[in-house]
Design a protein around this motif. Structure first.
Motif, mmCIF file in Angstrom:
data_model
loop_
_atom_site.group_PDB
_atom_site.id
_atom_site.type_symbol
_atom_site.label_atom_id
_atom_site.label_comp_id
_atom_site.label_asym_id
_atom_site.label_seq_id
_atom_site.Cartn_x
_atom_site.Cartn_y
_atom_site.Cartn_z
ATOM 1 N N MET A 131 8.776 35.020 0.619
ATOM 2 C CA MET A 131 8.749 35.656 1.381
ATOM 3 C C MET A 131 8.862 37.129 1.349
ATOM 4 S SD MET A 131 11.987 33.493 4.448
ATOM 5 C CE MET A 131 11.381 32.369 4.205
ATOM 6 N N PRO A 132 8.487 38.179 2.615
ATOM 7 C CA PRO A 132 9.010 39.710 2.113
ATOM 8 C C PRO A 132 10.610 39.609 1.979
ATOM 9 C CG PRO A 132 7.454 39.367 4.096
ATOM 10 C CD PRO A 132 8.275 38.188 3.510
ATOM 11 N N GLU A 137 16.233 38.209 2.203
ATOM 12 C CA GLU A 137 17.487 38.616 1.334
ATOM 13 C C GLU A 137 18.674 38.398 2.607
ATOM 14 O OE1 GLU A 137 20.566 42.357 0.503
ATOM 15 O OE2 GLU A 137 17.742 43.055 1.483
ATOM 16 N N ILE A 138 17.712 38.968 4.403
ATOM 17 C CA ILE A 138 18.736 37.809 5.594
ATOM 18 C C ILE A 138 18.698 36.888 5.023
ATOM 19 C CG2 ILE A 138 18.377 38.329 7.478
ATOM 20 C CD1 ILE A 138 17.010 40.765 7.696
ATOM 21 N N PHE A 139 17.394 35.686 5.353
ATOM 22 C CA PHE A 139 17.484 34.892 5.258
ATOM 23 C C PHE A 139 18.806 33.894 4.544
ATOM 24 C CE2 PHE A 139 16.299 29.893 4.171
ATOM 25 C CZ PHE A 139 16.442 29.560 5.462
ATOM 26 N N ARG A 140 18.984 34.534 3.134
ATOM 27 C CA ARG A 140 19.447 33.612 1.612
ATOM 28 C C ARG A 140 21.339 34.436 2.202
ATOM 29 N NH1 ARG A 140 17.355 31.301 -2.172
ATOM 30 N NH2 ARG A 140 15.129 32.825 -3.015
ATOM 31 N N SER A 145 25.201 32.039 1.427
ATOM 32 C CA SER A 145 25.985 33.127 1.635
ATOM 33 C C SER A 145 27.265 32.638 2.880
ATOM 34 C CB SER A 145 25.640 34.219 1.712
ATOM 35 O OG SER A 145 25.609 35.409 0.537
ATOM 36 N N GLY A 146 26.407 32.031 4.343
ATOM 37 C CA GLY A 146 26.440 31.691 4.983
ATOM 38 C C GLY A 146 27.476 32.875 6.190
ATOM 39 N N GLN A 166 14.039 38.258 11.914
ATOM 40 C CA GLN A 166 13.507 38.038 10.882
ATOM 41 C C GLN A 166 14.478 36.710 10.246
ATOM 42 O OE1 GLN A 166 11.599 39.962 8.657
ATOM 43 N NE2 GLN A 166 11.931 41.042 9.552
ATOM 44 N N ILE A 167 15.582 36.356 10.672
ATOM 45 C CA ILE A 167 15.847 35.089 9.845
ATOM 46 C C ILE A 167 14.586 33.420 11.508
ATOM 47 C CG2 ILE A 167 17.371 32.686 10.927
ATOM 48 C CD1 ILE A 167 19.865 34.978 10.071
#
Length: 193
Positions: A131-132, A137-140, A145-146, A166-167
């Motif tokens: 992914m971009p 980063e947003i998804f992770r 990280s919750g 983004q999610i």
């Protein structure tokens, strides 16, 4: 509730990057925060970790602190948030472990499920890595990280709408890329929530 003038001044100086003020606030509130965290956590090490995480975040986000609000309340709220996120993450880990423990470990069906789970996890990691960078980063931050959307928005200094978008795009991309693993993907995403 407003803070005493000297504490308010320490917070103002902290916001300007003053290390001495940070140390004074740490010296005052770290023991209280440790005692508060220790009531909810099972080990001294976990409580110490909460204290370190909270004060690290305070230093990183110092410009966002409202010097007119109670610093004590701010610190306790940050600790509650960390403790809650830690509990939520542990519940997710326990849910999957519980699922594995209640399955018949001698059956070929279980072995196949376990192999498929590992396969889907590896494939999912590859898809996420493709992914971009910002979407990844947003998804992770959300799934691993919750963090809540609002927290991600604050951390990355982007709008909540951007985070949600983004999610949503990340989940759609995962669904399309992992179509052959639909049921296992749902299980993996459930465990990650």
């Amino acid at each position: 509730m407003n803070q005493p003038v000297d504490e308010r001044q320490l917070v103002i100086e902290l916001k300007n990057g003053n290390h001495h003020s940070f140390k004074q606030l740490y010296g005052t509130y770290a023991p209280k925060l440790f005692a508060f965290s220790r009531k909810y956590l099972q080990s001294q090490e976990d409580a110490e970790e909460i204290v370190q995480e909270v004060f690290l975040r305070i230093w990183e986000k110092r410009q966002n602190i409202d010097e007119n609000q109670s610093f004590s309340s701010y610190v306790i709220q940050a600790a509650k948030h960390r403790i809650f996120n830690g509990f939520r993450k542990k519940v997710n880990e326990h849910a999957y472990l519980d699922f594995l423990m209640h399955a018949d470990s001698t059956s070929s069906e279980f072995t196949e499920m376990d192999v498929n789970y590992r396969e889907i996890k590896m494939k999912t990691e590859k898809v996420i890595a493709s992914m971009p960078a910002k979407r990844q980063e947003i998804f992770r931050l959300s799934r691993e990280s919750g963090l809540k959307n609002r927290e991600i928005s604050e951390k990355l200094r982007i709008s909540i709408k951007t985070v949600e978008n983004q999610i949503g795009q990340a989940l759609k991309f995962l669904k399309n890329e992992l179509n052959e693993f639909k049921l296992l993907l749902l299980l993996w995403l459930f465990v990650q929530l």
